[in-house]
Write an enzyme that holds these catalytic residues in place. Structure first.
Site, PDB file in Angstrom:
ATOM      1  N   LYS A 187     -10.377   0.303  -1.590  1.00  0.00           N
ATOM      2  CA  LYS A 187     -10.391  -0.051  -0.169  1.00  0.00           C
ATOM      3  C   LYS A 187     -11.706   0.347   0.508  1.00  0.00           C
ATOM      4  CE  LYS A 187      -7.434   0.580   3.942  1.00  0.00           C
ATOM      5  NZ  LYS A 187      -6.253   1.327   4.437  1.00  0.00           N
ATOM      6  N   GLU A 211       0.848  -1.186   0.000  1.00  0.00           N
ATOM      7  CA  GLU A 211       0.000   0.000   0.000  1.00  0.00           C
ATOM      8  C   GLU A 211       0.891   1.246   0.000  1.00  0.00           C
ATOM      9  OE1 GLU A 211      -3.835   1.528   2.618  1.00  0.00           O
ATOM     10  OE2 GLU A 211      -2.151   0.567   3.656  1.00  0.00           O
ATOM     11  N   CYS A 255      -4.630  -3.731   3.506  1.00  0.00           N
ATOM     12  CA  CYS A 255      -4.225  -3.319   4.850  1.00  0.00           C
ATOM     13  C   CYS A 255      -5.288  -3.536   5.935  1.00  0.00           C
ATOM     14  CB  CYS A 255      -3.757  -1.868   4.815  1.00  0.00           C
ATOM     15  SG  CYS A 255      -2.751  -1.398   6.271  1.00  0.00           S
TER      16      CYS A 255
END
Length: 274
Positions: A114, A43, A157
């Site tokens: 995300k 990321e 993440c």
């Protein structure tokens, strides 16, 4: 082909885009030379700096990332994941945080924006408010069947703390879960490896987790330890805390064997929990 090498790259990205991309290419080339077929970048691989600067140059970062990923996949003949980069959002103020997977021909295979945003006040003094500059994705992450490799599910993440997302990916057929991250040093020391192994074990799937490491700017520091983990939960490779890569074999047939030995996915009583 049932087995291949997967590489989870580890970088210390900053606000210098060109320097970041040069460092990324160096690690991609090294992984390709070692025989990696699947390569994942962490990321924020192209930019990790102050949010306001990121917002000002988001369009430029996005254009450079897209061109870079297409070129790298073709040049080094790898399936390549850009693990998270800013894409200007429709509101003209914030961005999306996108992971995108490219084939060896440079064609986009899958993309994911995300969903879960990191809004946390940590005890060590750092505050994170991703929702102030990032728009949450509106679609569940995809699974893509990559010829010659396996079925790959995408995430980013903070998603790793939400097991239902990974169960959805496995329900869609994923054999391998990609979890690129810029995990904080404070939370990473206690939670990073445990969460990755949990996602691998409960879904009997490989986990490939590229990572940021070290200090980026101000007090922002990442945990490192990019990893490749097998479906039994065994850590096959760990990049430690320096720039480099965790590289290990992934074997689709091993996924099938372990799912046969430990058939917990077949034993779910989902009808009781709807």
């Amino acid at each position: 082909m049932s087995d291949f090498l997967a590489a989870a790259l580890q970088l210390t990205s900053t606000s210098d885009i060109d320097s970041n991309l040069n460092a990324a290419e160096e690690q991609i080339e090294l992984a390709a030379r070692r025989g990696a077929d699947l390569v994942g970048l962490p990321e924020n691989f192209a930019f990790l700096g102050e949010d306001q600067k990121k917002l000002k140059i988001a369009s430029s970062i996005y254009e450079k990332c897209n061109s870079f990923l297409v070129t790298m996949a073709r040049r080094y003949q790898v399936v390549l994941l850009g693990g998270g980069f800013p894409v200007p959002a429709g509101d003209g103020i914030r961005t999306l945080n996108r992971a995108e997977l490219f084939g060896k021909d440079g064609q986009s295979l899958a993309r994911y924006d995300k969903i879960h945003l990191f809004d946390v006040d940590l005890p060590e003094g750092n505050t994170y408010r991703e929702s102030e500059t990032i728009v949450s994705g509106s679609e569940s992450p995809p699974v893509v069947d990559v010829p010659g490799l396996c079925k790959i599910g995408l995430s980013i993440c903070y998603d790793v703390r939400f097991p239902e997302l990974y169960r959805d990916l496995v329900n869609k057929g994923a054999d391998l879960l990609m979890i690129p991250a810029a995990f904080t040093a404070f939370t990473g020391k206690d939670h990073w490896q445990v969460l990755l192994q949990a996602r691998a074990i409960e879904n009997t799937a490989y986990v490939v987790a590229p990572a940021q490491t070290g200090r980026h700017y101000g007090r922002r520091q990442s945990h490192g330890h990019a990893m490749v983990i097998d479906p039994w939960g065994t850590v096959l490779a760990d990049a430690g805390v320096v720039q480099g890569a965790a590289i290990a074999p992934a074997d689709k047939e091993r996924v099938e064997r372990i799912r046969g030995q430990m058939p917990s996915l077949k034993h779910r009583k989902t009808e009781l929990f709807i």
